[in-house]
Design an enzyme around this catalytic site. Structure first.
Site, PDB file in Angstrom:
ATOM      1  N   GLU A  35     -11.203  14.951   3.060  1.00 17.44           N
ATOM      2  CA  GLU A  35     -10.210  14.946   2.000  1.00 17.44           C
ATOM      3  C   GLU A  35     -10.756  15.869   0.912  1.00 17.44           C
ATOM      4  O   GLU A  35     -11.876  15.661   0.442  1.00 17.44           O
ATOM      5  CB  GLU A  35     -10.043  13.517   1.471  1.00 17.44           C
ATOM      6  CG  GLU A  35      -8.883  13.402   0.528  1.00 17.44           C
ATOM      7  CD  GLU A  35      -8.708  12.004  -0.040  1.00 17.44           C
ATOM      8  OE1 GLU A  35      -9.379  11.064   0.419  1.00 17.44           O
ATOM      9  OE2 GLU A  35      -7.896  11.883  -0.965  1.00 17.44           O
ATOM     10  N   ARG A 259     -21.393   4.937   9.475  1.00 17.72           N
ATOM     11  CA  ARG A 259     -21.609   6.024   8.517  1.00 17.72           C
ATOM     12  C   ARG A 259     -23.089   6.120   8.161  1.00 17.72           C
ATOM     13  O   ARG A 259     -23.847   5.163   8.288  1.00 17.72           O
ATOM     14  CB  ARG A 259     -20.747   5.865   7.274  1.00 17.72           C
ATOM     15  CG  ARG A 259     -21.026   4.653   6.419  1.00 17.72           C
ATOM     16  CD  ARG A 259     -20.254   4.721   5.086  1.00 17.72           C
ATOM     17  NE  ARG A 259     -18.880   5.143   5.228  1.00 17.72           N
ATOM     18  CZ  ARG A 259     -18.323   6.148   4.516  1.00 17.72           C
ATOM     19  NH1 ARG A 259     -19.024   6.810   3.630  1.00 17.72           N
ATOM     20  NH2 ARG A 259     -17.074   6.461   4.679  1.00 17.72           N
ATOM     21  N   LYS A 269     -18.143  10.245  -2.810  1.00 18.47           N
ATOM     22  CA  LYS A 269     -17.704  11.376  -3.636  1.00 18.47           C
ATOM     23  C   LYS A 269     -17.367  10.925  -5.052  1.00 18.47           C
ATOM     24  O   LYS A 269     -17.600  11.649  -6.004  1.00 18.47           O
ATOM     25  CB  LYS A 269     -16.482  12.043  -2.987  1.00 18.47           C
ATOM     26  CG  LYS A 269     -16.881  13.049  -1.926  1.00 18.47           C
ATOM     27  CD  LYS A 269     -15.666  13.727  -1.328  1.00 18.47           C
ATOM     28  CE  LYS A 269     -15.084  12.894  -0.220  1.00 18.47           C
ATOM     29  NZ  LYS A 269     -14.008  13.538   0.518  1.00 18.47           N
TER      30      LYS A 269
HETATM   31  P1  ATP Z   1     -16.627   9.375   0.517  1.00 19.64           P
HETATM   32  O1  ATP Z   1     -16.380   7.914   0.508  1.00 19.64           O
HETATM   33  O2  ATP Z   1     -18.044   9.763   0.362  1.00 19.64           O
HETATM   34  O3  ATP Z   1     -15.724  10.110  -0.387  1.00 19.64           O
HETATM   35  P2  ATP Z   1     -14.911   9.824   2.670  1.00 19.64           P
HETATM   36  O4  ATP Z   1     -15.049   9.126   3.958  1.00 19.64           O
HETATM   37  O5  ATP Z   1     -13.835   9.378   1.771  1.00 19.64           O
HETATM   38  O6  ATP Z   1     -16.307   9.832   1.987  1.00 19.64           O
HETATM   39  P3  ATP Z   1     -13.686  12.117   3.742  1.00 19.64           P
HETATM   40  O7  ATP Z   1     -13.488  13.435   3.111  1.00 19.64           O
HETATM   41  O8  ATP Z   1     -12.498  11.270   3.957  1.00 19.64           O
HETATM   42  O9  ATP Z   1     -14.740  11.357   2.859  1.00 19.64           O
HETATM   43  O10 ATP Z   1     -14.516  12.248   5.083  1.00 19.64           O
HETATM   44  C1  ATP Z   1     -14.395  13.259   6.021  1.00 19.64           C
HETATM   45  C2  ATP Z   1     -15.081  12.813   7.279  1.00 19.64           C
HETATM   46  O11 ATP Z   1     -16.441  12.600   7.043  1.00 19.64           O
HETATM   47  C3  ATP Z   1     -14.495  11.508   7.764  1.00 19.64           C
HETATM   48  O12 ATP Z   1     -14.295  11.604   9.157  1.00 19.64           O
HETATM   49  C4  ATP Z   1     -15.536  10.504   7.419  1.00 19.64           C
HETATM   50  O13 ATP Z   1     -15.528   9.446   8.318  1.00 19.64           O
HETATM   51  C5  ATP Z   1     -16.824  11.325   7.491  1.00 19.64           C
HETATM   52  N1  ATP Z   1     -17.833  10.760   6.610  1.00 19.64           N
HETATM   53  C6  ATP Z   1     -17.751  10.543   5.287  1.00 19.64           C
HETATM   54  N2  ATP Z   1     -18.854   9.954   4.815  1.00 19.64           N
HETATM   55  C7  ATP Z   1     -19.683   9.795   5.869  1.00 19.64           C
HETATM   56  C8  ATP Z   1     -20.993   9.246   6.036  1.00 19.64           C
HETATM   57  N3  ATP Z   1     -21.673   8.732   5.011  1.00 19.64           N
HETATM   58  N4  ATP Z   1     -21.524   9.261   7.261  1.00 19.64           N
HETATM   59  C9  ATP Z   1     -20.859   9.777   8.304  1.00 19.64           C
HETATM   60  N5  ATP Z   1     -19.636  10.309   8.223  1.00 19.64           N
HETATM   61  C10 ATP Z   1     -19.041  10.324   7.021  1.00 19.64           C
HETATM   62 MG    MG Z   2     -11.821   9.384   2.377  1.00 23.82          MG
END
Ligand code: ATP
Ligand code: MG
Length: 556
Positions: A35, A259, A269
């Site tokens: 995102e 994760r 983020k």
């Molecule tokens: P955050 O909570 O840090 O903002 P998010 O999951 O909302 O992370 P996205 O941009 O939606 O961030 O994630 C893009 C991809 O990266 C998704 O497939 C998500 O599952 C993966 N991802 C995000 N954080 C992690 C993590 N800590 N470990 C492994 N994969 C991750």
């Molecule tokens: Mg997300």
């Protein structure tokens, strides 16, 4: 043999190989779906390596898809940084896509869903919807709008789309099961009204599909075979499958893995954004941040991050990885690949009193003992040198093998010197040392018969390159800064950045370019910071030379 090979597969690879074997798919297509609401962090790097890695391993491909269904939080700056980070990690996407590309298709598919009687417009308020949803232990109740006629649903959805309805006045909900034990299946919201400008579609839309609904459709439209996401989406999988089944789309399959969590840092983020917005760090790419851009600026290499992702493997249960494993990976990479240099971080001047003032001699020093082909460089030696303040002690403890009054040490690649005289300022602080060099002790042709125990790095004062050095430590003082509500800001390590205003490096550093990495002998691994200018060279300390991890790794 077959057996061994099978054992080394992780559970995702097993699923993929099984799907290929039974011809569910002939090739695979994965996607990385960020995102664009912030910069990527090391957790995303894990996901990137996994998705792109599987694509490469099975001769398939990987799409980069921006999951941009929430216009309020997203920005093109983030889109660009994400692309840069993925490329820098060494991966190429097959297609660059935006979930917003599918807004038309999702809208059309939604009409089909409404016509099937599988979605309805609910004019209840958010509070009413929540109240009727029930709890995990009690079933929900139907909304009074649940059974409105299909024609009415179609007409209202059209009105919603045309901007004739106020934000929050109604939503489109799936008609699934208000008594499902899985709360997510209790008629989830599929579309909401939002009069927001979107960075890709501008003002074309005022209704936006929810992530849980847009995601399976995006996957299926791209014909993603294996849609890999983190564990918290496990409970969403039934909705993912429902959407694909009801809309009769390509059978994308969602697979969840744990994760990545790292100690001594925060990784969402939102929290990283707060650190940036509150000026607690210098930006998203502050070298102390766990962002990919921060790690890059810190001196981490793409190979080291890929190796880290590989070493932590794929788990089905959440766990916390020790940040020293990450440090181990960069240390290992730089040990093999970074050229060696001498630089003095906390300088103490020494005068070689029996060396002619204008004489310069060049000594030859190995560029990298780990790479025989890296060759040697010539380093100037003269009558005034810098050594580290720590490398001299007037009243040394036992087993102190560095320089002491009357003692001897070898200067790396050059001569043995003996300390003859200690010069102090009026406060008694040592400011200079007078030393004598032993002329027959030059490295490689030493006939002096002396065997000093210590070898020091040094820099010729008149040839030295001046630079600034930023010494980084962990951003947080505690292992789990995230524990407790919003407490993480109180755990910031106030000493996480120490700037050394003037360090001295050997002349070869003069041509160092931004991003270049080095091992400064005995001092650690360093890289040239992006803040460097023609007049001011700035180094970041990437990582120290040693760590407890080294011992563990040596054991196997
Ligand atoms: P955050 O909570 O840090 O903002 P998010 O999951 O909302 O992370 P996205 O941009 O939606 O961030 O994630 C893009 C991809 O990266 C998704 O497939 C998500 O599952 C993966 N991802 C995000 N954080 C992690 C993590 N800590 N470990 C492994 N994969 C991750
Ligand atoms: Mg997300």
């Amino acid at each position: 043999m077959e057996e061994i090979k099978k054992e080394s597969l992780n559970f995702i690879e097993e699923i993929i190989e099984n799907d290929l074997k039974r011809k569910k798919h002939t090739t695979i297509l994965t996607r990385f779906p960020p995102e664009p609401n912030g910069y990527l962090h090391i957790g995303h790097a894990k996901s990137i390596c996994l998705n792109f890695g599987l694509g490469l391993k099975y001769g398939g491909q990987t799409n980069l898809r921006f999951d941009d269904t929430n216009p309020a939080k997203e920005d093109i700056e983030y889109v660009n940084s994400i692309k840069e980070d993925v490329k820098w990690l060494g991966f190429e996407w097959a297609r660059e896509l935006y979930a917003s590309n599918y807004f038309d298709a999702i809208y059309t598919l939604t009409l089909k869903l409404i016509k099937k009687g599988k979605a309805y417009i609910d004019e209840s308020s958010a509070e009413q919807i929540a109240a009727l949803k029930g709890t995990p232990t009690s079933v929900g109740k139907d909304s009074p709008f649940r059974n409105r006629p299909i024609s009415e649903n179609l007409a209202l959805f059209e009105k919603m789309k045309n901007g004739d309805c106020a934000e929050g006045s109604m939503v489109l909900r799936a008609k699934i099961d208000m008594s499902s034990p899985n709360m997510i299946l209790r008629d989830p919201v599929l579309y909401r009204i939002k009069f927001a400008h979107h960075h890709q579609t501008g003002d074309k839309w005022c209704i936006y599909p929810m992530y849980d609904y847009a995601h399976p459709i995006s996957d299926a439209l791209e014909e993603i075979t294996h849609s890999i996401c983190t564990l918290e989406f496990e409970v969403h999988r039934p909705l993912y499958d429902w959407t694909i089944a009801e809309l009769e789309l390509f059978p994308s399959r969602q697979i969840e893995f744990a994760r990545l969590n790292l100690n001594y840092t925060v990784m969402s983020k939102r929290k990283l954004m707060e650190l940036v917005k509150n000026n607690l760090v210098s930006g998203w790419d502050d070298p102390r941040m766990p962002t990919i851009s921060g790690l890059r600026r810190r001196g981490y290499t793409p190979a080291s991050l890929r190796e880290f992702a590989h070493r932590i493997g794929i788990a089905k249960r959440d766990n916390v990885i020790d940040v020293s494993l990450l440090e181990f990976c960069i240390r290992e990479d730089l040990n093999k690949n970074a050229p060696r240099m001498m630089a003095v971080l906390n300088p103490l001047k020494i005068n070689i009193i029996n060396w002619l003032k204008d004489r310069t001699e060049y000594v030859s020093i190995e560029n990298n003992p780990e790479q025989s082909e890296a060759g040697h460089r010539e380093v100037p030696f003269s009558n005034e040198l810098w050594i580290e303040q720590d490398d001299f002690m007037e009243n040394p403890p036992k087993k102190y093998f560095r320089l002491t009054p009357g003692g001897i040490v070898r200067l790396k690649g050059a001569y043995i010197i003996r300390c003859k005289n200690v010069i102090k300022d009026f406060e008694g602080k040592v400011v200079e040392l007078d030393c004598e060099y032993i002329s027959e002790s030059r490295s490689g042709r030493d006939t002096s018969g002396l065997h000093p125990k210590g070898v020091l790095h040094w820099v010729s004062a008149k040839h030295a390159v001046e630079a600034q050095c930023r010494m980084y430590d962990r951003l947080f003082k505690v292992e789990s800064p995230d524990a407790g509500d919003g407490a993480y800001k109180t755990h910031l390590n106030q000493d996480s950045l120490k700037t050394l205003p003037k360090i001295y490096g050997e002349p070869a550093l003069k041509t160092a370019q931004k991003g270049d990495t080095f091992q400064f002998l005995r001092n650690g691994y360093f890289c040239v910071d992006t803040d460097s200018t023609d007049n001011q060279l700035i180094f970041n300390r990437t990582v120290t030379l040693k760590d407890a991890w080294a011992k563990l790794a040596a054991k196997g």
